[in-house]
Structure formats: C-alpha cells, structure tokens
Design a protein around this motif. Structure first.
Motif, short mmCIF file in Angstrom:
data_model
loop_
_atom_site.label_atom_id
_atom_site.label_comp_id
_atom_site.label_asym_id
_atom_site.label_seq_id
_atom_site.Cartn_x
_atom_site.Cartn_y
_atom_site.Cartn_z
N ASP A 170 14.46 -36.18 -3.91
CA ASP A 170 15.72 -36.90 -3.67
C ASP A 170 15.46 -38.13 -2.81
O ASP A 170 14.60 -38.11 -1.92
N LYS A 171 16.25 -39.18 -3.06
CA LYS A 171 16.10 -40.40 -2.29
C LYS A 171 17.42 -41.14 -2.24
O LYS A 171 18.17 -41.14 -3.21
N VAL A 172 17.69 -41.77 -1.10
CA VAL A 172 18.80 -42.71 -0.98
C VAL A 172 18.18 -44.11 -0.97
O VAL A 172 17.34 -44.41 -0.12
N GLU A 173 18.60 -44.93 -1.92
CA GLU A 173 18.00 -46.25 -2.11
C GLU A 173 18.98 -47.35 -1.72
O GLU A 173 20.19 -47.25 -1.94
N LEU A 174 18.45 -48.42 -1.13
CA LEU A 174 19.20 -49.62 -0.78
C LEU A 174 18.74 -50.76 -1.66
O LEU A 174 17.53 -51.00 -1.78
N VAL A 175 19.67 -51.47 -2.29
CA VAL A 175 19.34 -52.58 -3.20
C VAL A 175 20.21 -53.78 -2.85
O VAL A 175 21.41 -53.64 -2.63
N LYS A 176 19.58 -54.96 -2.83
CA LYS A 176 20.32 -56.19 -2.54
C LYS A 176 20.02 -57.26 -3.57
O LYS A 176 18.90 -57.36 -4.09
N PHE A 177 21.04 -58.08 -3.85
CA PHE A 177 20.90 -59.31 -4.64
C PHE A 177 21.32 -60.45 -3.72
O PHE A 177 22.45 -60.45 -3.22
N THR A 178 20.43 -61.41 -3.48
CA THR A 178 20.72 -62.44 -2.49
C THR A 178 20.39 -63.84 -3.00
O THR A 178 19.68 -64.02 -4.00
N ARG A 179 20.89 -64.83 -2.28
CA ARG A 179 20.46 -66.22 -2.50
C ARG A 179 18.99 -66.33 -2.08
O ARG A 179 18.56 -65.69 -1.10
N PRO A 180 18.22 -67.18 -2.76
CA PRO A 180 16.80 -67.32 -2.41
C PRO A 180 16.57 -67.69 -0.95
O PRO A 180 15.66 -67.16 -0.30
N GLU A 181 17.39 -68.60 -0.41
CA GLU A 181 17.16 -69.07 0.96
C GLU A 181 17.48 -68.00 2.01
O GLU A 181 17.09 -68.15 3.18
N ASN A 182 18.15 -66.93 1.62
CA ASN A 182 18.53 -65.89 2.58
C ASN A 182 17.71 -64.62 2.44
O ASN A 182 17.90 -63.68 3.24
N SER A 183 16.84 -64.55 1.46
CA SER A 183 16.22 -63.26 1.15
C SER A 183 15.31 -62.73 2.25
O SER A 183 15.22 -61.52 2.47
N SER A 184 14.62 -63.61 2.98
CA SER A 184 13.75 -63.13 4.07
C SER A 184 14.57 -62.48 5.18
O SER A 184 14.21 -61.42 5.70
N ASP A 185 15.68 -63.12 5.54
CA ASP A 185 16.55 -62.54 6.57
C ASP A 185 17.18 -61.24 6.08
O ASP A 185 17.33 -60.28 6.85
N GLU A 186 17.54 -61.21 4.79
CA GLU A 186 18.14 -59.99 4.23
C GLU A 186 17.13 -58.85 4.19
O GLU A 186 17.50 -57.68 4.35
N LEU A 187 15.86 -59.16 4.01
CA LEU A 187 14.82 -58.12 4.05
C LEU A 187 14.73 -57.53 5.45
O LEU A 187 14.64 -56.30 5.62
N ASP A 188 14.77 -58.38 6.46
CA ASP A 188 14.72 -57.89 7.84
C ASP A 188 15.90 -56.97 8.14
O ASP A 188 15.76 -55.94 8.80
#
Length: 423
Positions: free
Chosen positions: A284-302
C-alpha cells in the motif's frame, strides 16, 4: 521523453548528460546514424518532388503542342514509385527514431550531484536521532510473526513469496496509517484525494515512463483481449488523469493525493530484502502528484518533500533526507530526494519515500499542456510526485522503533484517534 528536435540539435549535450548518469553505451550513436538516413531520404524526396513538378510542367507543354511526352511520362512514373518507397522508408525511420527517443532517460537537473550509485547520494538533513533500546531490538517481521499480526507463511500459501497477510493490530495499523496520511495531505496540505483504477492500459503506462523500458518490473493481466496492467504506483493513473489535456494557468498547481495498492514484480531484486515488508510484490502507498508551471516546479518539489516529511515528523520516526546522485537517478526524473527512515534492527536508514521532479519529460509523453497568459502557443506542464508515504514500510518502521521489551508495539500518539483512543 526528450524532444526529438532537442536531441538532434544538442547531441553532444545529451551524450554528456547520459554519461553523467553513468550510461556509456547509450543509443546516441544509433540515433545519429538513423537520423542521417532520415535527412538523406528527405533530401532525395524533396529533389524528386521538385523534379516531378518541373517535368510535369514540361509534359504539359509538350502535350499542348501535341508533341510526344511518353519518355518523360515513363520517367515520372518511376519517380513516383521511388517517392513512395522513400515515404514508406521515412515512416520506418521515424518509428526507429521514436523508439530510441523513448529509451533515453531524462536529463539531470544542474543541481544533481555526480555519483555512480546510492553510496554517492548526498545527505542534506536529519530529523530526530536513531532510536536506542536497553535491549536488543527485533526486526519488524520477527515482531509481527511472534504476535501473529504479520503472517508471511499463510501469504505464501495464497500467493507465493513476497506477500504478507496483516491481522488484528497489524491490519488496523495499516488502515490507520492510510487514513492518517490522506487526512494530513487533504486537510492541511491542500491535496485533492483521488481513488483511481488499479488496472491501466499500455498508453497510460507509457506516458509516465514505465513502458517500454521497465516491462519486466510490471504485472500484466493474462486476459488476451484486454490491454491492462496492474499499477506499480498511483503516480501512473493520477498523472494520466490530464493526458492529452490543456490546463488553464488558474488551475496550476494541481495537487492530488491517492491511496492505492501497488504491484511490482521486483524482477531485478532477487536476493534483496527477502524477509519482511520492505520489498513486496503488493504493498500500500499514499502518493502525492503535482502539475505545475515550469518556473515553479523546483519550489513545488521542495514543498512536496516537506509534505511527505511531516508524516514522519508527526509519527516521531527518525529519518534523513538525501539528494540522489546522477547514477542513482530514476529514468524519468531530473531530480529526486529520498526520505530514509531509521530501522533499528538493521541499524540503518531505509528509503520510505522518493520525491521527484520530472520537468516536462512525462508531460511530453502524455501531451499534458497549459496555455501561459498572453500566449497563443501552449507549453508543457512540469509533473512531480512522491510517496507520502509507503504504508508498509511506515508500519515496519513503527514496529521497530516503537517496540517494547516484551514484544508489544507502542502506538504513536498521532494515531490514537484512529483507534478510537482505545489502545
């Protein structure tokens, strides 16, 4: 996947980045050879088409003046045959190029450290200190087998090796962890909960990078007239929710969380972690998924990483965070952080979550775009995902870190409401 034109125009860079990943026998040389055939065929087709256009005008003049044009017409017939041959060859060449492109991994982000294996991953922080005991701690599988809450023998009778039956406290703890993680991510972190199908088609597996490269690590259904695979992670169906769609800027970032069972053949891991819950065919796993603007993806990863870390912080389980080096980076990722939880019986940290930025790699494969404000042309989103967390490994970590000398397991405070405070 990488853009074909990008590879064509940046051969040296792509080759360099693949070597940085530790891939020395890449298919770049094959790509160059086939691409040269493509250019030669296109040049010949263009030349023949121009010739056919010019000669057709000449034939028209001859016919208008009632002169014989049979030789030119026969020549143009052969030109037509040759053009069709070249067009058919170009289709095959393009398919061959696409096959190579699909086999090339993502280019590492500039911040990814160089390394050859997981031994070269870079620790960036820790939480808590390794749990100490006044007695010799037991492994989670020993504790579970002794108190009857984890049953590997009966699971093997049902399904074979690398399966487990959870009973009583074990089963209830698994369910509590799933609910706790989903509640945290939806109520505090703002993710939208999704319950997707656990069987998906080949196109879905291909868009996220599991196919064609990792087919041996997957389980495919044996029904001959159905194109269905068991999902290895919720990343696969959740990322594909927006396949072939164009999102609006106002929708971004899109944040989903999902509980699913996961199924992996573990084809390349024979002899590793054969005991316990660390490496199972079903988990079993709980997964987190995001779709972001390219310029924001590094901050969204953090932020995604911080969201996953909070699960362990609230459970008060010691862990560390490492940045994966180039040689340990996954096929589709351009950067990955691993969260590793402390396992006392093994006296080491073990991976419990991988949080990755894929850039536009998956979005290009899946046709997932957005239309930036004020621009007519759409662009690819960046996709990210991470385990928030792997439930079985979290259960194993609780067994080992919260064990008592008499073999019982103390319940983390934050989970008591999920037991109606009766434990």
């Amino acid at each position: 996947m990488l853009e074909l034109r990008f590879i064509r125009e940046n051969i040296d860079l792509v080759s360099e980045k693949l070597e940085f990943r530790g891939i020395k026998n890449s298919r770049i040389a094959e790509f160059i050879k086939i691409d040269e055939k493509r250019r030669a065929a296109l040049s010949e087709v263009e030349g023949l088409r121009n010739k056919r256009k010019t000669v057709s005008m000449e034939i028209g003049k001859l016919k208008k003046s009632k002169e014989n044009a049979d030789d030119l017409m026969a020549e143009m017939k052969q030109v037509g045959v040759r053009v069709k041959e070249l067009e058919a060859a170009l289709v095959t060449i393009q398919e061959d190029l696409q096959d190579i492109v699909m086999s090339i991994p993502n280019i590492p982000h500039e911040s990814v450290p160089f390394g050859k294996s997981d031994e070269d991953n870079v620790e960036i922080r820790t939480f808590g200190t390794p749990t100490e005991f006044s007695f010799t701690p037991k492994a989670h599988h020993e504790l579970g087998e002794e108190d009857g809450t984890i049953d590997f023998k009966r699971a093997a009778k049902l399904s074979g090796a690398r399966f487990a039956v959870l009973k009583g406290f074990g089963s209830r703890l698994e369910r509590a962890l799933i609910n706790f993680m989903l509640d945290l991510h939806t109520q505090k972190h703002g993710y939208v909960e999704v319950l997707p199908p656990f069987l998906v088609n080949t196109e879905t597996m291909t868009a996220t990078g599991q196919l064609p490269k990792f087919a041996e690590d997957l389980f495919k259904t044996g029904v001959s007239d159905r194109d269905l695979w068991l999902i290895p992670t919720a990343e696969v169906p959740i990322t594909n929710l927006h396949r072939d769609e164009t999102l609006t800027p106002a929708e971004l970032p899109v944040k989903y969380c999902s509980y699913t069972p996961c199924f992996r053949s573990e084809a390349g891991s024979y002899g590793r972690d054969t005991k316990g819950l660390i490496r199972q065919h079903q988990f079993d796993k709980v997964e987190l998924v995001k779709f972001t603007r390219p310029e924001n993806s590094s901050d969204e990863l953090d932020q995604l990483l911080a969201d996953a870390e909070e699960v362990l912080q609230l459970l008060n389980l010691p862990y560390r965070v490492v940045t994966l080096c180039s040689g340990d980076l996954g096929f589709s990722a351009n950067k990955t952080y691993d969260i590793e939880v402390w396992m006392p019986a093994q006296n080491m940290y073990r991976e419990i979550s991988s949080c990755s930025n894929f850039g536009e790699f998956q979005a290009r494969r899946g046709g997932i775009r957005y239309r930036p404000e004020g621009q007519k042309k759409s662009a690819f989103v960046h996709t990210l995902n991470g385990s928030g967390l792997a439930v079985g490994r979290t259960l194993a970590a609780i067994y080992e870190n919260y064990q008592q000398e008499d073999g019982t397991i103390k319940l983390p405070e934050v989970l008591k409401p999920y037991f109606q405070n009766r434990f």
